[in-house]
Design an enzyme around this catalytic site. Structure first.
Site, mmCIF file in Angstrom:
data_model
loop_
_atom_site.group_PDB
_atom_site.id
_atom_site.type_symbol
_atom_site.label_atom_id
_atom_site.label_comp_id
_atom_site.label_asym_id
_atom_site.label_seq_id
_atom_site.Cartn_x
_atom_site.Cartn_y
_atom_site.Cartn_z
ATOM 1 C CD GLN A 132 -2.348 -10.332 -4.726
ATOM 2 O OE1 GLN A 132 -2.940 -11.412 -4.775
ATOM 3 N NE2 GLN A 132 -2.968 -9.170 -4.843
ATOM 4 C CG ASP B 88 2.037 2.786 -11.725
ATOM 5 O OD1 ASP B 88 1.265 3.586 -12.307
ATOM 6 O OD2 ASP B 88 1.727 2.185 -10.688
ATOM 7 C CG HIS C 100 -0.863 0.877 -8.368
ATOM 8 N ND1 HIS C 100 0.046 0.590 -9.347
ATOM 9 C CD2 HIS C 100 -1.434 -0.305 -8.044
ATOM 10 C CE1 HIS C 100 0.028 -0.707 -9.612
ATOM 11 N NE2 HIS C 100 -0.873 -1.270 -8.836
#
Ligand SMILES: *[C@@H]1O[C@H](CO)[C@@H](O)[C@H](O)[C@H]1NC(C)=O
Length: 434
Positions: free
Chosen positions: A352, A116, A19
């Site tokens: 993912q 985030d 991140h």
């Protein structure tokens, strides 16, 4: 001169390298255009990313002390120091930084806060009259599929690998709810993505949240000025063009020991040269003790398994490297898309799974390793088969993914694409200040 006025952004990414790095890449794009960035980062992690700060006169790191939390090993700063299963402890520490963050934000008086997982920042920002922007390093595809799993057909092991995202641990807010709250409470959403690639998913999210969805474009890693370390360039240079398989699963992923062994044995079975960068598997102190007996002797000269950090970008761009086997983390996906390597994915957690499906089923630029439906187990044979499928010259699938990948690579690297995305983003941000 409102159009050319510069602004000041606070960036507050989740405490994980996957991140922090894309946030810093975006910070560089802002600073390149004269905007100022104050970048919140765990105190001792700063020196790991100093070299990625290309505009130190405009990007200032603001150190945060990661608060003590029961069960969190002393000195933990990012997810690289912690197994994924312990992420709730670090999330709790993130939430406890509010006391440090509030006075800092008050003093800095930025125009925007990009964040985030730190969902509570929206309330603080509103109180201080600052515009908060939820900047997700999770792709629009993966985020849309969190809210609507029907975008893809998830197998049982994939569904299980995603389930922690919606689980409340110790009564604390789940990942999904962090994202949902961030999205709902922020003034706009921003994704690292391109509308040409993920347009329908951006549209979906825009409707879910009923607010502006900004996209940054690809934000590719800056071309590095550091040459690849000599030990690797020399070793790779000894092999034919496009023949080496490079395998790496990012800075967090820790495999089960038997999966670690199947993976390296599968690579050995391909007969191709290979370079593996993995962390020691569960329960092992070192890579050496976890390798199958006699493995290093057997592959001497054509295979290396390495535990330390490597210059992934330079390795992927080395002419001898022709295939990249990864866990499908978002940085790896972008790096693979702009490389010339064939792409093989073995996803492990969270986002993912959706990103992998998008790459292999929609863009058709990658191949997955076949796995057992119930638990995701894979064999050395399935690893070897996947590699052969993309590396054998006569393979139809290999040709198809190569051609599709080439098309997207050309697009992503096309002259002016990246900068026009950033310029547009900046115009939209400036509009929000009016
Ligand atoms: C913060 O970083 C500085 C400089 O690297 C170091 O001297 C200091 O001990 C760190 N503080 C904590 C609490 O980790």
């Amino acid at each position: 001169m409102a159009a050319t006025a510069t602004f000041h952004v606070v960036m507050f990414p989740w405490f994980a390298m996957g991140h922090i790095t894309p946030y810093l890449q975006l910070a560089n794009k802002f600073a390149e255009r004269g905007h100022k960035v104050s970048f919140f980062i765990p105190n001792n992690t700063q020196n790991k990313v100093n070299h990625l700060n290309l505009h130190p006169h405009l990007i200032t790191f603001i150190p945060l002390i990661v608060p003590q939390v029961d069960g969190l090993p002393v000195g933990t700063e990012t997810m690289s120091d912690l197994p994924v299963t312990k992420s709730p402890l670090l999330l709790r520490a993130l939430d406890l930084t509010e006391e440090q963050v509030e006075p800092l934000v008050q003093k800095l008086k930025p125009d925007f806060i990009f964040f985030d997982f730190c969902y509570w920042i929206t309330t603080l920002a509103r109180r201080l009259g600052i515009i908060s922007i939820y900047f997700s390093v999770v792709s629009p595809v993966a985020e849309a599929s969190l809210f609507n799993p029907r975008f893809f057909d998830f197998k049982p092991f994939e569904a299980k690998g995603r389930s922690f995202l919606s689980t409340e641990i110790d009564g604390r807010i789940s990942f999904i709810n962090r994202l949902a709250t961030s999205g709902r409470e922020s003034e706009a959403l921003c994704y690292r993505g391109c509308s040409e690639m993920e347009g329908p998913y951006c549209e979906y999210l825009k409707n879910v949240y009923n607010k502006q969805v900004l996209v940054t474009g690809p934000i590719l890693p800056e071309p590095s000025h550091n040459p690849l370390e000599e030990r690797w360039s020399k070793w790779l240079g000894g092999f034919e063009k496009g023949s080496v398989v490079y395998c790496a699963f990012g800075s967090e992923c820790v495999l089960e020991k038997n999966q670690f062994q199947e993976l390296v044995l599968g690579l050995e079975q391909t007969g191709l040269p290979f370079l593996v960068r993995l962390k020691p598997p569960v329960g092992a102190e070192t890579l050496e003790e976890a390798l199958p007996e006699g493995f290093q002797e057997k592959v001497k000269g054509r295979g290396i398994v390495h535990g330390g950090w490597v210059q992934q970008q330079q390795i992927l761009n080395h002419p001898s490297v022709g295939c990249f086997v990864s866990h499908g983390g978002s940085s790896s996906i972008w790096e693979s898309l702009v490389s010339s390597c064939q792409i093989i994915l073995v996803p492990h957690s969270g986002a993912q799974f959706a990103d992998t499906k998008f790459m292999s089923e929609e863009l058709k630029v990658a191949v997955n390793v076949e796995r057992r439906e119930e638990d995701g187990w894979f064999t050395r044979e399935s690893v070897c088969e996947a590699v052969k499928l993309v590396m054998d010259e006569s393979s139809e699938i290999g040709k198809q993914v190569r051609a599709n990948h080439h098309k997207w690579k050309e697009f992503l690297l096309s002259e002016g694409l990246e900068s026009s995305y950033i310029d547009n983003l900046i115009i939209k941000l400036q509009d929000m200040l009016k």
